[in-house]
Design an enzyme around this catalytic site. Sequence first.
Site, mmCIF file in Angstrom:
data_model
loop_
_atom_site.group_PDB
_atom_site.id
_atom_site.type_symbol
_atom_site.label_atom_id
_atom_site.label_comp_id
_atom_site.label_asym_id
_atom_site.label_seq_id
_atom_site.Cartn_x
_atom_site.Cartn_y
_atom_site.Cartn_z
ATOM 1 N N ASN A 25 0.824 -1.224 0.000
ATOM 2 C CA ASN A 25 0.000 0.000 0.000
ATOM 3 C C ASN A 25 0.846 1.256 0.000
ATOM 4 O O ASN A 25 0.556 2.230 0.671
ATOM 5 C CB ASN A 25 -0.909 0.026 1.237
ATOM 6 N N CYS A 26 1.929 1.175 -0.793
ATOM 7 C CA CYS A 26 2.934 2.186 -0.549
ATOM 8 C C CYS A 26 2.793 3.461 -1.346
ATOM 9 O O CYS A 26 2.081 3.529 -2.313
ATOM 10 C CB CYS A 26 4.285 1.590 -0.817
ATOM 11 N N VAL A 27 3.529 4.413 -0.894
ATOM 12 C CA VAL A 27 3.744 5.763 -1.430
ATOM 13 C C VAL A 27 2.492 6.491 -1.901
ATOM 14 O O VAL A 27 1.399 5.974 -1.889
ATOM 15 C CB VAL A 27 4.838 5.809 -2.522
ATOM 16 N N LYS B 226 1.487 5.154 -6.502
ATOM 17 C CA LYS B 226 1.434 3.886 -5.783
ATOM 18 C C LYS B 226 1.276 2.728 -6.777
ATOM 19 O O LYS B 226 0.377 2.730 -7.601
ATOM 20 C CB LYS B 226 0.206 3.932 -4.872
#
Lengths: 428, 346
Positions: free
Chosen positions: A241-243, A248
């Site tokens: 679930n990044c950035v 993302k």
Amino acid sequence: MKLELRKIAIKDVCFDKECKIVDGCLHVDPAKLEDLVLEDSRVKSVSFDLARPGESVRIVPVKDVIEPRAKLEGGETFPGLFREDMQEAGEGITYALSGCAVTTTGPIVGFQEGVIDMSGPGAEYTVYSQINHVVMIIEKQDYVDQHDHEAVVRLAGIKVARFLGTVGFDCEDYESEVYEWKSIGEKYAEYPGLPKVVYVYNCMAQGLLHDTYFYGRDAKVMVPTMITPLEVMDGALVSGNCVSPGSKTTTYMHQNNAVIKELFKIHGKEINFVGIVLNPLMTTLKEKFRDRMLTVRQVKMLGADGAIISQEGFGNPTTDLMIVCQELEQNGIKTVLISNEDAGVDGMSEPLPDSVQEANAIVSTGNSNATVMLPAMEKTIGNIKEVERVCGGNVNSIQEDGRLLLEIHGIMGSHNLQGNTKLGAVTI
Amino acid sequence: MKKILFYTNQFFGQIGGEEKAYTEPFVEEGPRGNANAFAPKLEGGEIVATIVCGDNYFVENVDKCLEFVKKQVEEYKPDILMAGPAFNAGRFGIACCEVCKYVQTNYKIPCVTGLYWENPGVEMYKADCYIMEVGKSAATIRKAIPLITGFVNKLISGEKLGTPKQEHYYPKGQRVNVFHEKNGAERAVEMLVKKLKGEEYETELEISVYEKVNPAPPLKDLSKAKIALCTSGGIVPFGNPDHMFAATAKFWKKYSLEGKDSLNEGEFESVHAGYDPVYANEDPNRVAPYNTLKELEKEGVIGSVYPYLLTTTGNSTSVADATRFGQEMAQDLLAAGVDGVILTST
């Protein structure tokens, strides 16, 4: 290695007492999905909603988007997440419910969750507005800390997507795509006259909401590794679930990686697509230099003439992008980069935080600092107030009349860095 | 019919040569002088008035001249302003650009002039108005007329403008978002195939060359130095009273740490969206090590600690904003007699 993807085109979603696919409509039994999610005792509550293309619906704050996929034979999709034993992904028959996704929302974990508008100007910025969403609204138990909160949401989303994939097993209305991946020697022999191309697949590896999982393993404890595109399609890569939402790489973007798709299109015709190197983007300079060395070495060992580097995140990851590009070019490997830009709200700033002169072929997926005014929607799934705390939003974002003033990077997938967006930027 | 205001000098306004360079600005209804060469080619627009001003008078009385221009803009309420073109003329070039910049900035009216690429006005003003690529001298006016009027006609009709290259104006250097026909991956693969074949391709983003910042010389005697703490790690008082943004910060803040020896959990927190904040929230000193500075002060290693935290969020921050923050922070620190700074990033 051979993978058959059986793609079922999902054109609509609805709630029902059982899960099935009828005439391209995915029927979902919410009670069944809730039971599945509540198997994890860390979940306090869960409910489901639906969102379709063209509806006046806003989903916020979105954590991950996952395409339902399941394996009929040859192991499991998303291997390494739920079981001790695992089988290499990318072999056998996989059902994919294209045109739909499991999309996770609920109270904020960090500040990295974004907005999906199903209609209006916001919808133009993202491919997610074109698909049907089974939206999971999930709340954790009070004792669950931030890191576990992210894990709970991630695993619940994957679990539901994997289950919904199995609903496709009874459906005979699918399109079959067959992908083959051979050893490097066979690949050379097959197309000796074509330029050999390697894809450098950057993925975030930086902590909470900045992670990627490879067969369930945290990319922070990995070094650059050769992988196959077939296992990527089978869910070997899962988003932590990044950035920021705009850049993302959701699990959906891994499963439907646009660079892989395009490289396969011209493989055997204009190029010989010989491999992928997965490159974790770490925080410290020492790790960046180590990963550059190992990435470039593997690209060279594959005998590449050319390379495409896709990106995730912005800022310190731009350094990874640039130093890998520099060394590839210095080794005579022709390189193209994909990056977004932060050129300021007015577009007048230098667009990149780091650069090398060798980066002479860049595809831009747009200025993420530019703002867009989104109209009010009839329905919000999730909590609109969270926009004030996420990337791309601030305390002035929500207008009195319900409109939303957002920077582009607050929109999920707006400047996707595998290039799964038509957004770009030009100099005027 | 759109209204166009025209600006020209004594020479092209047919007052006279260098001897008339101190002519004060005046205005005439309709086109005058070289404006007449452009007027017949304009479609859907007409030149309602022409301002004529001597070049020397303009450059020596810029404020007065702009005041005059302001009056005319308010009188004639034009939709577009045209100036020059000034070719390679230095003073006239500056005058055209100053007028364009003033009107475009203050009235949001598109302003168009034309300069030769070596004219210093190009670099100085290309971000402020449309400067068309014209030849070196008035001898090239035949080419300049269709180029400039063609462009102005697009502004009149509202037709979509092409790229600076297609329209032949000097790029302002502004990055604007567009939707392409093909997605980024398709464009990347096409670009790579061309690059591999040795064919021409065009990068979508030219690399900037950044100014290299040289480290300051070391402090001679740390035990007498006043040290300040700055961070781009998004550490703010708990609850974020000033609504510091999670990304793309537009400001920095200065918080008093008077009477504190440490940035404690629950008193400060991270609002930065670009890193895992859990450990910074447990102990904000991990990002902004105020406790260590205070200890060093007690031990006498450093003379004194500036009792403030200068903080912002360095996440998706444009280089232009970051540069401005740095300059503003430096002013504050210089005024406070700070000798050295610990700047932490995340």
